[in-house]
Motif scaffolding. Structure first.
Motif, PDB file in Angstrom:
ATOM      1  N   VAL A   1       0.823  -1.218   0.000  1.00  0.00           N
ATOM      2  CA  VAL A   1       0.000   0.000   0.000  1.00  0.00           C
ATOM      3  C   VAL A   1       0.851   1.260   0.000  1.00  0.00           C
ATOM      4  O   VAL A   1       0.335   2.364   0.126  1.00  0.00           O
ATOM      5  CB  VAL A   1      -1.018   0.020   1.163  1.00  0.00           C
ATOM      6  N   GLY A   2       2.167   1.094  -0.123  1.00  0.00           N
ATOM      7  CA  GLY A   2       3.052   2.247  -0.274  1.00  0.00           C
ATOM      8  C   GLY A   2       3.598   2.830   1.010  1.00  0.00           C
ATOM      9  O   GLY A   2       4.156   3.919   1.000  1.00  0.00           O
ATOM     10  N   MET A   3       3.456   2.112   2.098  1.00  0.00           N
ATOM     11  CA  MET A   3       4.014   2.595   3.365  1.00  0.00           C
ATOM     12  C   MET A   3       5.501   2.262   3.423  1.00  0.00           C
ATOM     13  O   MET A   3       5.938   1.249   2.888  1.00  0.00           O
ATOM     14  CB  MET A   3       3.285   1.940   4.550  1.00  0.00           C
ATOM     15  N   ARG A   4       6.261   3.114   4.078  1.00  0.00           N
ATOM     16  CA  ARG A   4       7.686   2.830   4.275  1.00  0.00           C
ATOM     17  C   ARG A   4       7.824   1.815   5.390  1.00  0.00           C
ATOM     18  O   ARG A   4       7.515   2.125   6.547  1.00  0.00           O
ATOM     19  CB  ARG A   4       8.422   4.104   4.642  1.00  0.00           C
ATOM     20  N   VAL A   5       8.285   0.633   5.082  1.00  0.00           N
ATOM     21  CA  VAL A   5       8.370  -0.418   6.094  1.00  0.00           C
ATOM     22  C   VAL A   5       9.592  -0.251   7.000  1.00  0.00           C
ATOM     23  O   VAL A   5       9.615  -0.789   8.105  1.00  0.00           O
ATOM     24  CB  VAL A   5       8.351  -1.827   5.450  1.00  0.00           C
ATOM     25  N   GLU A   6      10.576   0.527   6.560  1.00  0.00           N
ATOM     26  CA  GLU A   6      11.791   0.696   7.363  1.00  0.00           C
ATOM     27  C   GLU A   6      11.497   1.352   8.712  1.00  0.00           C
ATOM     28  O   GLU A   6      12.111   1.036   9.710  1.00  0.00           O
ATOM     29  CB  GLU A   6      12.844   1.525   6.616  1.00  0.00           C
ATOM     30  N   GLY A   7      10.586   2.285   8.773  1.00  0.00           N
ATOM     31  CA  GLY A   7      10.322   3.001  10.015  1.00  0.00           C
ATOM     32  C   GLY A   7       9.217   2.406  10.861  1.00  0.00           C
ATOM     33  O   GLY A   7       8.872   2.951  11.915  1.00  0.00           O
ATOM     34  N   LEU A   8       8.655   1.290  10.446  1.00  0.00           N
ATOM     35  CA  LEU A   8       7.558   0.686  11.197  1.00  0.00           C
ATOM     36  C   LEU A   8       8.063  -0.106  12.391  1.00  0.00           C
ATOM     37  O   LEU A   8       9.187  -0.611  12.379  1.00  0.00           O
ATOM     38  CB  LEU A   8       6.751  -0.242  10.285  1.00  0.00           C
ATOM     39  N   PRO A   9       7.225  -0.251  13.420  1.00  0.00           N
ATOM     40  CA  PRO A   9       7.616  -1.077  14.565  1.00  0.00           C
ATOM     41  C   PRO A   9       7.875  -2.516  14.110  1.00  0.00           C
ATOM     42  O   PRO A   9       7.252  -2.992  13.158  1.00  0.00           O
ATOM     43  CB  PRO A   9       6.394  -1.022  15.488  1.00  0.00           C
ATOM     44  N   PRO A  10       8.781  -3.211  14.794  1.00  0.00           N
ATOM     45  CA  PRO A  10       9.127  -4.566  14.360  1.00  0.00           C
ATOM     46  C   PRO A  10       8.041  -5.606  14.635  1.00  0.00           C
ATOM     47  O   PRO A  10       7.971  -6.606  13.940  1.00  0.00           O
ATOM     48  CB  PRO A  10      10.398  -4.890  15.149  1.00  0.00           C
ATOM     49  N   GLY A  11       7.196  -5.389  15.624  1.00  0.00           N
ATOM     50  CA  GLY A  11       6.207  -6.397  15.999  1.00  0.00           C
ATOM     51  C   GLY A  11       4.849  -6.182  15.368  1.00  0.00           C
ATOM     52  O   GLY A  11       4.444  -5.050  15.078  1.00  0.00           O
ATOM     53  N   ALA A  12       4.120  -7.277  15.179  1.00  0.00           N
ATOM     54  CA  ALA A  12       2.792  -7.231  14.564  1.00  0.00           C
ATOM     55  C   ALA A  12       1.805  -6.429  15.405  1.00  0.00           C
ATOM     56  O   ALA A  12       0.991  -5.682  14.865  1.00  0.00           O
ATOM     57  CB  ALA A  12       2.268  -8.643  14.336  1.00  0.00           C
ATOM     58  N   ALA A  13       1.862  -6.570  16.710  1.00  0.00           N
ATOM     59  CA  ALA A  13       0.903  -5.881  17.585  1.00  0.00           C
ATOM     60  C   ALA A  13       1.012  -4.368  17.461  1.00  0.00           C
ATOM     61  O   ALA A  13       0.012  -3.657  17.547  1.00  0.00           O
ATOM     62  CB  ALA A  13       1.113  -6.315  19.032  1.00  0.00           C
ATOM     63  N   ASP A  14       2.221  -3.857  17.241  1.00  0.00           N
ATOM     64  CA  ASP A  14       2.402  -2.412  17.089  1.00  0.00           C
ATOM     65  C   ASP A  14       2.216  -1.968  15.636  1.00  0.00           C
ATOM     66  O   ASP A  14       1.864  -0.813  15.379  1.00  0.00           O
ATOM     67  CB  ASP A  14       3.800  -2.014  17.567  1.00  0.00           C
ATOM     68  N   LYS A  15       2.451  -2.857  14.710  1.00  0.00           N
ATOM     69  CA  LYS A  15       2.324  -2.533  13.288  1.00  0.00           C
ATOM     70  C   LYS A  15       0.855  -2.487  12.856  1.00  0.00           C
ATOM     71  O   LYS A  15       0.466  -1.666  12.021  1.00  0.00           O
ATOM     72  CB  LYS A  15       3.077  -3.582  12.466  1.00  0.00           C
ATOM     73  N   LEU A  16       0.027  -3.356  13.425  1.00  0.00           N
ATOM     74  CA  LEU A  16      -1.365  -3.473  13.014  1.00  0.00           C
ATOM     75  C   LEU A  16      -2.139  -2.158  13.127  1.00  0.00           C
ATOM     76  O   LEU A  16      -2.782  -1.749  12.159  1.00  0.00           O
ATOM     77  CB  LEU A  16      -2.073  -4.590  13.788  1.00  0.00           C
ATOM     78  N   PRO A  17      -2.105  -1.443  14.251  1.00  0.00           N
ATOM     79  CA  PRO A  17      -2.889  -0.204  14.320  1.00  0.00           C
ATOM     80  C   PRO A  17      -2.430   0.868  13.322  1.00  0.00           C
ATOM     81  O   PRO A  17      -3.247   1.644  12.823  1.00  0.00           O
ATOM     82  CB  PRO A  17      -2.719   0.279  15.758  1.00  0.00           C
ATOM     83  N   ILE A  18      -1.153   0.882  13.007  1.00  0.00           N
ATOM     84  CA  ILE A  18      -0.643   1.845  12.021  1.00  0.00           C
ATOM     85  C   ILE A  18      -1.205   1.508  10.642  1.00  0.00           C
ATOM     86  O   ILE A  18      -1.653   2.392   9.910  1.00  0.00           O
ATOM     87  CB  ILE A  18       0.905   1.847  12.023  1.00  0.00           C
ATOM     88  N   LEU A  19      -1.201   0.225  10.300  1.00  0.00           N
ATOM     89  CA  LEU A  19      -1.758  -0.206   9.023  1.00  0.00           C
ATOM     90  C   LEU A  19      -3.262   0.056   8.978  1.00  0.00           C
ATOM     91  O   LEU A  19      -3.779   0.527   7.965  1.00  0.00           O
ATOM     92  CB  LEU A  19      -1.465  -1.691   8.774  1.00  0.00           C
ATOM     93  N   VAL A  20      -3.966  -0.211  10.055  1.00  0.00           N
ATOM     94  CA  VAL A  20      -5.409   0.032  10.104  1.00  0.00           C
ATOM     95  C   VAL A  20      -5.702   1.506   9.857  1.00  0.00           C
ATOM     96  O   VAL A  20      -6.590   1.848   9.065  1.00  0.00           O
ATOM     97  CB  VAL A  20      -6.018  -0.455  11.442  1.00  0.00           C
ATOM     98  N   ARG A  21      -4.961   2.401  10.488  1.00  0.00           N
ATOM     99  CA  ARG A  21      -5.158   3.845  10.260  1.00  0.00           C
ATOM    100  C   ARG A  21      -4.936   4.193   8.788  1.00  0.00           C
ATOM    101  O   ARG A  21      -5.706   4.943   8.192  1.00  0.00           O
ATOM    102  CB  ARG A  21      -4.221   4.669  11.151  1.00  0.00           C
TER     103      ARG A  21
END
Length: 180
Positions: A60-80
């Motif tokens: 979806v074009g998000m920069r994955v380098e700056g995302l949190p490493p874990g799924a639990a923290d990544k999920l709300p960012i992706l949902v937004r």
């Protein structure tokens, strides 16, 4: 499906190899452009939701380098992100998901407004549904499922392809029947 205001936004497209599943995905991409993101699910993810979420973020074009490493923290960012951009997510080779990835997908369906297309080979999808019965039931046999399209190649389709490639021939029709 795009007009649905409910959670009925999951479409399952099944068919054997060569039946046109990827062609359907490419057609959606051409029709809707950037609104469509495609992820190829792979069995090496070993049913790890974090790998699925990372792949979706990249698609979806998000920069994955700056995302949190874990799924639990990544999920709300992706949902937004998905809430801000109504995205149609196509999951090619969806039969490679497992129970945990299916639960992650269910969460995305519940929390975002977009559509979800799962493309799979029928026998492998049935195996997934049996192995992950409860999770699969919540996606494939519930109020979340908009519909299912089963693609198949007929003898007529095969005859057209063979005639196009080899020219008209009396052996085409029996060969097409045998192939299908």
């Amino acid at each position: 499906m795009t007009a649905e205001a409910s959670s009925r936004r999951v479409l399952v497209v099944t068919g054997e190899s060569g039946s046109g599943k990827t062609c359907c995905a490419m057609t959606l991409q051409k029709l809707w452009g950037q609104r469509v993101a495609t992820v190829e699910v792979t069995n090496v993810w070993a049913d790890k939701p974090n790998r699925l979420l990372t792949a979706i973020c990249a698609a979806v074009g998000m920069r994955v380098e700056g995302l949190p490493p874990g799924a639990a923290d990544k999920l709300p960012i992706l949902v937004r992100h998905l809430c801000a951009t109504r995205t149609c997510l196509i999951l090619e080779e969806g039969h490679h998901m497992g129970p945990q990835c299916l639960n992650t997908l269910k969460t995305l369906v519940n929390q975002t407004p977009g559509e979800f297309v799962i493309i799979a080979i029928p026998t492998l999808l049935r195996r997934l549904q049996m192995a992950a019965y409860e999770e699969a039931r919540q996606i494939f046999a519930s109020h979340r499922l908009h519909g299912r399209i089963d693609l198949s190649i007929t003898a007529g389709d095969a005859a057209l392809i063979l005639t196009d490639r080899l020219g008209a021939n009396d052996a085409i029709t029996p060969a097409a029947r045998w192939l299908t």
